[in-house]
Design a protein around this motif. Structure first.
Motif, PDB file in Angstrom:
ATOM      1  N   VAL A   1       0.864  -1.183   0.000  1.00  0.00           N
ATOM      2  CA  VAL A   1       0.000   0.000   0.000  1.00  0.00           C
ATOM      3  C   VAL A   1       0.900   1.232   0.000  1.00  0.00           C
ATOM      4  O   VAL A   1       1.818   1.332   0.826  1.00  0.00           O
ATOM      5  CB  VAL A   1      -0.938   0.015   1.217  1.00  0.00           C
ATOM      6  CG1 VAL A   1      -1.800   1.271   1.202  1.00  0.00           C
ATOM      7  CG2 VAL A   1      -1.814  -1.231   1.223  1.00  0.00           C
ATOM      8  N   GLN A   2       0.640   2.153  -0.937  1.00  0.00           N
ATOM      9  CA  GLN A   2       1.454   3.348  -1.051  1.00  0.00           C
ATOM     10  C   GLN A   2       0.567   4.584  -0.974  1.00  0.00           C
ATOM     11  O   GLN A   2      -0.546   4.600  -1.502  1.00  0.00           O
ATOM     12  CB  GLN A   2       2.220   3.357  -2.385  1.00  0.00           C
ATOM     13  CG  GLN A   2       3.202   2.205  -2.550  1.00  0.00           C
ATOM     14  CD  GLN A   2       4.388   2.325  -1.606  1.00  0.00           C
ATOM     15  OE1 GLN A   2       4.828   3.415  -1.278  1.00  0.00           O
ATOM     16  NE2 GLN A   2       4.877   1.181  -1.135  1.00  0.00           N
ATOM     17  N   PRO A   3       1.050   5.634  -0.344  1.00  0.00           N
ATOM     18  CA  PRO A   3       0.244   6.861  -0.271  1.00  0.00           C
ATOM     19  C   PRO A   3       0.303   7.645  -1.580  1.00  0.00           C
ATOM     20  O   PRO A   3       1.312   7.629  -2.284  1.00  0.00           O
ATOM     21  CB  PRO A   3       0.904   7.643   0.869  1.00  0.00           C
ATOM     22  CG  PRO A   3       2.337   7.181   0.842  1.00  0.00           C
ATOM     23  CD  PRO A   3       2.287   5.729   0.436  1.00  0.00           C
TER      24      PRO A   3
ATOM     25  N   ARG B   1      -4.533   6.181   0.183  1.00  0.00           N
ATOM     26  CA  ARG B   1      -3.632   5.028   0.149  1.00  0.00           C
ATOM     27  C   ARG B   1      -4.136   4.049  -0.909  1.00  0.00           C
ATOM     28  O   ARG B   1      -5.298   3.634  -0.865  1.00  0.00           O
ATOM     29  CB  ARG B   1      -3.574   4.350   1.529  1.00  0.00           C
ATOM     30  CG  ARG B   1      -2.933   5.210   2.612  1.00  0.00           C
ATOM     31  CD  ARG B   1      -2.834   4.450   3.918  1.00  0.00           C
ATOM     32  NE  ARG B   1      -4.147   4.044   4.415  1.00  0.00           N
ATOM     33  CZ  ARG B   1      -4.333   3.170   5.396  1.00  0.00           C
ATOM     34  NH1 ARG B   1      -3.291   2.602   5.977  1.00  0.00           N
ATOM     35  NH2 ARG B   1      -5.549   2.859   5.791  1.00  0.00           N
TER      36      ARG B   1
END
Length: 378
Positions: free
Chosen positions: A47-49, A349
């Protein structure tokens, strides 16, 4: 509960069973039913912002640099290969004799056709003289009109016979000329596929001639990138065999239609190679700089998913998966991010891990160290 950690894992499904809560009264039959809900456990890298930042839009292609002009020379007449004058690696000039094919039957046919044309010319000359004599006699009243018309017809027939003979001679000559193999372009012989004295047949490949003064890298790019690519745009090439060096070329062509199989657009990059410092077949990367220093909402390229022509991302909201459709902008291949011009505001996210997800699925972000299938930390 098993943790999903690496992007290469094929499954996202990890089930956590909730405990049965049984409330049983003395002598009662009531009990609550078992409830199970799928919980997907994602690693911290899955998960990446979504962030704002500068994007340098680039188009990157990798592949082999091949000569722009490649011509395969084939035999056009049957016979025996003779007088072989070139070999692999030899330079040739356009029109230079590379070999000949011994085809005596074809050459004799050409000689016979030339002789037939000469005989037709002589026959026409005789018919012309006879017509002139007939005209003088006819005008003097010493020849009937039918005899004069016969002489005229003979002359016209001789003219037609000469035209046919010349056409036959020209055709036979063209066929005989194909027994001489010449270089179709200036360049180098990259392949020689027949040997001296070998019997060859029409259509058989004999040589391959390439011109390496221009090298070309071709590939396919997404439609949204192709919309920003134009012939003449500068391209920077890096070649694996020459680390640290940058070669400069340009975009040569962009296909007007998408490939029906991939729905992508073909693009062709050219690299001048006048001094022939590079050889064909080297692995290279071509990079086109489209836009630079634009501030935009940036999403990892791995987070973008497609359904037909629609692009979307999976967003984690309140512990659940939510599908969010997005509009894509410039793509920065070097950094692996893409600008989103619609659908996101920043701070969300997004899931970058591959695999199938379902909207509404409950997720949990693990904070444990990533481990691979062997149990070792990664």
């Amino acid at each position: 509960m098993k943790q999903y950690s690496k992007w290469t894992r094929s499954t996202l499904s990890v089930f956590a069973a909730l405990a049965l809560v049984g409330v049983v009264g003395c002598g009662g039959d009531d009990a609550t039913s078992a409830v199970e809900e799928e919980v997907v456990v994602l690693g911290p890298r899955d998960v990446q912002p979504v962030q704002r930042g500068e994007v340098n839009a680039t188009v990157v292609l990798t592949g082999s640099l091949n000569p722009y002009r490649i011509v395969e020379v084939r035999a056009q007449v049957p016979g025996t290969l003779a007088n072989l004058r070139v070999d692999e690696g030899d330079p040739v000039r356009q029109g230079q004799v590379m070999a000949t094919i011994e085809a005596e039957g074809i050459r004799s046919q050409a000689a016979g056709a030339r002789a037939g044309a000469a005989a037709a010319e002589a026959n026409l000359a005789l018919a012309r003289q006879q017509l002139e004599s007939a005209r003088m006699l006819y005008e003097a009243g010493a020849m009937s009109e039918i005899d004069f018309r016969t002489a005229q017809a003979a002359y016209e027939a001789a003219q037609a016979q000469l035209a046919a003979a010349r056409a036959q001679a020209a055709g036979a000559g063209e066929t005989a000329s194909r027994a001489t193999i010449t270089a179709p372009i200036s360049g180098e012989v990259s392949e020689r596929e027949a040997n001296q004295g070998e019997a060859v047949s029409p259509g058989q490949s004999l040589f391959t001639v390439v011109n390496s003064q221009i090298l070309e890298l071709q590939g396919q790019i997404p439609v949204e990138q192709a919309a920003h690519v134009r012939p003449g745009q500068p391209v920077e090439f890096t070649v694996d065999a020459y680390p640290g060096q940058v070669f400069r070329g340009e975009v040569a062509r962009v296909d007007p239609t998408a490939d029906p199989a991939t729905r992508q657009i073909g693009i062709y990059m050219r690299l001048p190679n006048q001094e022939r410092g590079l050889v064909g077949g080297l692995f290279a990367t071509g990079r086109i700089m489209l836009e630079s220093n634009q501030t935009a909402i940036l999403v990892p390229t791995a987070a973008i998913r497609q359904t037909g022509a629609q692009s979307y991302v999976w967003v984690v909201e309140d512990g659940r998966i939510v599908r969010q459709e997005v509009t894509l902008g410039a793509r920065d291949e070097t950094r692996g991010v893409i600008a989103v011009t619609g659908g996101l505001s920043g701070g969300e996210r997004v899931v970058v891990a591959p695999g199938e997800l379902t909207e509404g699925t409950q997720v949990r972000i693990s904070t444990e160290a990533t481990t691979d299938s062997t149990g070792e930390g990664g």
